[in-house]
Design a protein around this motif. Structure first.
Motif, short mmCIF file in Angstrom:
data_model
loop_
_atom_site.label_atom_id
_atom_site.label_comp_id
_atom_site.label_asym_id
_atom_site.label_seq_id
_atom_site.Cartn_x
_atom_site.Cartn_y
_atom_site.Cartn_z
N ILE A 97 0.87 -1.20 0.00
CA ILE A 97 0.00 0.00 0.00
C ILE A 97 0.89 1.23 0.00
O ILE A 97 1.82 1.33 0.80
CB ILE A 97 -0.90 0.04 1.26
N SER A 98 0.59 2.15 -0.88
CA SER A 98 1.35 3.40 -0.91
C SER A 98 0.45 4.56 -0.51
O SER A 98 -0.61 4.77 -1.10
CB SER A 98 1.92 3.65 -2.30
N ALA A 99 0.90 5.30 0.50
CA ALA A 99 0.18 6.52 0.92
C ALA A 99 1.19 7.66 0.89
O ALA A 99 1.36 8.42 1.84
CB ALA A 99 -0.41 6.33 2.30
N ILE A 100 1.87 7.77 -0.25
CA ILE A 100 2.92 8.80 -0.41
C ILE A 100 2.25 10.15 -0.62
O ILE A 100 1.12 10.22 -1.13
CB ILE A 100 3.85 8.40 -1.58
N ASP A 101 2.94 11.22 -0.22
CA ASP A 101 2.32 12.55 -0.28
C ASP A 101 2.02 12.98 -1.73
O ASP A 101 2.60 12.45 -2.68
CB ASP A 101 3.25 13.57 0.39
N ALA A 102 1.12 13.95 -1.83
CA ALA A 102 0.61 14.36 -3.14
C ALA A 102 1.73 14.83 -4.08
O ALA A 102 1.64 14.67 -5.29
CB ALA A 102 -0.41 15.47 -2.95
N MET A 103 2.78 15.40 -3.51
CA MET A 103 3.86 15.97 -4.34
C MET A 103 4.74 14.89 -4.97
O MET A 103 5.49 15.16 -5.89
CB MET A 103 4.79 16.84 -3.48
N SER A 104 4.72 13.67 -4.43
CA SER A 104 5.73 12.66 -4.78
C SER A 104 5.18 11.47 -5.54
O SER A 104 5.75 10.39 -5.50
CB SER A 104 6.41 12.15 -3.49
N GLN A 105 4.06 11.65 -6.21
CA GLN A 105 3.37 10.50 -6.82
C GLN A 105 4.26 9.69 -7.77
O GLN A 105 4.25 8.47 -7.76
CB GLN A 105 2.13 10.98 -7.58
N LEU A 106 5.05 10.38 -8.58
CA LEU A 106 5.81 9.64 -9.59
C LEU A 106 6.97 8.84 -9.00
O LEU A 106 7.55 7.98 -9.68
CB LEU A 106 6.30 10.59 -10.69
N ALA A 107 7.26 9.10 -7.74
CA ALA A 107 8.29 8.30 -7.07
C ALA A 107 7.83 6.85 -6.93
O ALA A 107 8.63 5.96 -6.59
CB ALA A 107 8.62 8.88 -5.70
N GLN A 108 6.54 6.59 -7.22
CA GLN A 108 6.03 5.20 -7.09
C GLN A 108 6.34 4.33 -8.30
O GLN A 108 6.16 3.11 -8.25
CB GLN A 108 4.50 5.21 -6.93
N ILE A 109 6.82 4.94 -9.38
CA ILE A 109 6.97 4.19 -10.64
C ILE A 109 7.87 2.96 -10.48
O ILE A 109 7.51 1.84 -10.86
CB ILE A 109 7.47 5.11 -11.77
N LYS A 110 9.05 3.18 -9.88
CA LYS A 110 9.96 2.02 -9.73
C LYS A 110 9.40 0.99 -8.76
O LYS A 110 9.65 -0.21 -8.88
CB LYS A 110 11.32 2.50 -9.22
N LEU A 111 8.64 1.49 -7.81
CA LEU A 111 8.02 0.59 -6.83
C LEU A 111 7.06 -0.36 -7.53
O LEU A 111 6.97 -1.55 -7.20
CB LEU A 111 7.28 1.44 -5.81
N VAL A 112 6.34 0.16 -8.51
CA VAL A 112 5.40 -0.67 -9.29
C VAL A 112 6.19 -1.76 -10.02
O VAL A 112 5.83 -2.95 -9.97
CB VAL A 112 4.63 0.20 -10.31
N THR A 113 7.27 -1.36 -10.67
CA THR A 113 8.08 -2.33 -11.41
C THR A 113 8.62 -3.40 -10.46
O THR A 113 8.56 -4.60 -10.76
CB THR A 113 9.27 -1.60 -12.10
N ALA A 114 9.11 -2.94 -9.31
CA ALA A 114 9.68 -3.90 -8.34
C ALA A 114 8.59 -4.82 -7.80
O ALA A 114 8.82 -6.03 -7.61
CB ALA A 114 10.34 -3.14 -7.20
N ALA A 115 7.39 -4.27 -7.58
CA ALA A 115 6.28 -5.09 -7.06
C ALA A 115 5.92 -6.19 -8.05
O ALA A 115 5.66 -7.33 -7.67
CB ALA A 115 5.06 -4.21 -6.77
N LYS A 116 5.94 -5.84 -9.32
CA LYS A 116 5.64 -6.85 -10.35
C LYS A 116 6.70 -7.94 -10.34
O LYS A 116 6.41 -9.14 -10.35
CB LYS A 116 5.59 -6.16 -11.72
N GLU A 117 7.95 -7.49 -10.27
CA GLU A 117 9.05 -8.46 -10.30
C GLU A 117 9.02 -9.37 -9.07
O GLU A 117 9.35 -10.56 -9.16
CB GLU A 117 10.38 -7.71 -10.35
N ALA A 118 8.61 -8.82 -7.95
CA ALA A 118 8.61 -9.60 -6.70
C ALA A 118 7.36 -10.47 -6.56
O ALA A 118 7.26 -11.26 -5.64
CB ALA A 118 8.70 -8.65 -5.51
N GLY A 119 6.38 -10.27 -7.44
CA GLY A 119 5.16 -11.09 -7.37
C GLY A 119 4.18 -10.64 -6.30
O GLY A 119 3.44 -11.46 -5.75
N VAL A 120 4.19 -9.35 -5.99
CA VAL A 120 3.21 -8.81 -5.02
C VAL A 120 1.80 -9.09 -5.53
O VAL A 120 1.51 -8.92 -6.71
CB VAL A 120 3.44 -7.29 -4.82
N LYS A 121 0.92 -9.51 -4.62
CA LYS A 121 -0.40 -9.99 -5.08
C LYS A 121 -1.42 -8.87 -5.26
O LYS A 121 -2.42 -9.04 -5.93
CB LYS A 121 -0.94 -11.03 -4.09
#
Ligand SMILES: NC(=O)c1ccc[n+]([C@@H]2O[C@H](COP(=O)([O-])OP(=O)(O)OC[C@H]3O[C@@H](n4cnc5c(N)ncnc54)[C@H](OP(=O)(O)O)[C@@H]3O)[C@@H](O)[C@H]2O)c1
Length: 348
Positions: A97-121
């Motif tokens: 779950i990401s509850a990152i502040d409004a200013m930093s939304q795009l910082a989630q991009i790599k997290l998405v890639t990593a989540a896919k690679e790690a098999g997050v459900k």
């Protein structure tokens, strides 16, 4: 629901999430939205094992130390750094779950890639905002959309959860100053565009309870869900506050030229941002005017429009959960029991 359908859902749920507790990793546990989510997940230890993802720069913050004191395992990682370390942390995580502040939304991009690679459900990206369409209405919504599109391109399981506007940011101040203690920007007596547009509003404290229900539910996988406590216009909110306080609020009407005004403000700030993307003040200016335009001019932030956009309604999914109504929140507010959002925050 008939029992065959129920069994199908449960079996799908077990295939997807597994039988036992869900291991949840929360980014933003020290923040407003993340704090609400953390509280709710910790209240349900039979369903969730909760861990926190914290940026290295914050490791010595008292709020981070407080997490460890509460027995919450914390992982330090730079979400914009190399992906391998992130994948290691995310391995075995059921729900991120990401509850990152409004200013930093795009910082989630790599997290998405990593989540896919790690098999997050299931990834719950940082939505938690008002209902609005992507595509030029709200810059914040469009930035979130970039993250959602990256999720969908990678075929990562997800749930987007929106909550309308917080009660904690929606109430007007009173002439006596009685509720100033909980208000971020005072005085706050503006009525926009006549004040009659209905809006989805929610007690910030209920966000976590909704999230806990939604992430346990297989029906919400790969869906958008809208969760809310009330649907009220500014006029109705002012009337409730007047009725309960016995005070008359001197309204400041922001005129019917708001459509043009808010668009002009947003465009001016957007131009500043183009030249200087790190200008936080300009970004806040765009966000504020975009909210006014979407909520009070276009009227996007309603259950009806959410349904049109394809959202599930959490009120219909979980009829037994009774979120706090604005009227009950207002009573607590008048009793001095509400916390000001971001109260310990120093904004640069
Ligand atoms: N619906 C509404 O009325 C409403 C109102 C406000 C916000 N929102 C939405 O809610 C979402 C969350 O906002 P918020 O105001 O609740 O957030 P917040 O209180 O500002 O908290 C942000 C959290 O994200 C963490 N964070 C920021 N950058 C990070 C990074 N690079 N790596 C790891 N952690 C990081 C912060 O940790 P640190 O301790 O390291 O700073 C903090 O825990 C936003 O997307 C916004 O759109 C909605």
């Amino acid at each position: 629901m008939d029992s065959r359908r129920h069994r199908e859902i449960i079996s799908y749920f077990h295939d997807t999430i597994g039988d036992g507790k869900q291991r949840v990793l929360l980014l933003g546990a020290t923040g407003e939205t993340g704090g609400s989510i953390l509280r709710a997940l910790l209240e349900d230890p039979d369903s969730f094992d909760v861990e926190a993802l914290v940026r290295p720069a914050s490791k010595d913050k008292p709020q981070v130390k407080a997490l460890a004191d509460r027995g919450i395992k914390t992982h330090l990682a730079d979400i914009e750094g190399p992906i391998d370390g992130l994948v290691d942390i995310l391995a075995g995580v059921d729900v991120l779950i990401s509850a990152i502040d409004a200013m930093s939304q795009l910082a989630q991009i790599k997290l998405v890639t990593a989540a896919k690679e790690a098999g997050v459900k299931r990834f719950v990206p940082c939505a938690f905002t008002t209902v609005a369409p992507a595509g030029g209405v709200m810059m914040l919504r469009d930035t979130k959309e970039e993250v959602y599109q990256h999720i969908r391109k990678l075929y990562l399981p997800y749930t987007v959860i929106d909550v309308g506007y917080w009660y904690q940011l929606s109430f007007p101040t009173l002439p006596s100053g009685r509720v100033d203690y909980a208000c971020m920007l005072k005085p706050k007596v503006e009525i926009h565009n006549g004040g009659s547009m209905p809006n989805i509003v929610t007690d910030e404290r209920d966000i976590g309870s909704f999230v806990a229900l939604i992430i346990k539910d297989p029906r919400t996988l790969n869906k958008y869900v809208v969760a809310y406590g009330d649907v009220l216009s500014e006029n109705e909110i002012f009337e409730i506050m007047e009725e309960l306080s016995g005070e008359k609020i001197e309204r400041k009407f922001v005129s019917l030229s708001l459509p043009t005004r808010s668009r002009l403000h947003a465009q001016k700030n957007a131009a500043v941002l183009k030249a200087d993307p790190n200008n936080r003040l300009a970004r806040i200016g765009v966000f504020r005017e975009d909210y006014h335009y979407s909520k009070y001019v276009r009227g996007d932030n309603t259950p009806k429009y959410a349904t049109y956009l394809g959202y599930f309604d959490a009120r219909a999914l979980y009829p037994d959960f009774k979120p706090k109504e604005f009227r009950a929140f207002a009573r607590e507010l008048l009793d001095g029991k509400i916390e000001q959002p971001y109260k310990d925050r120093v904004f640069a």
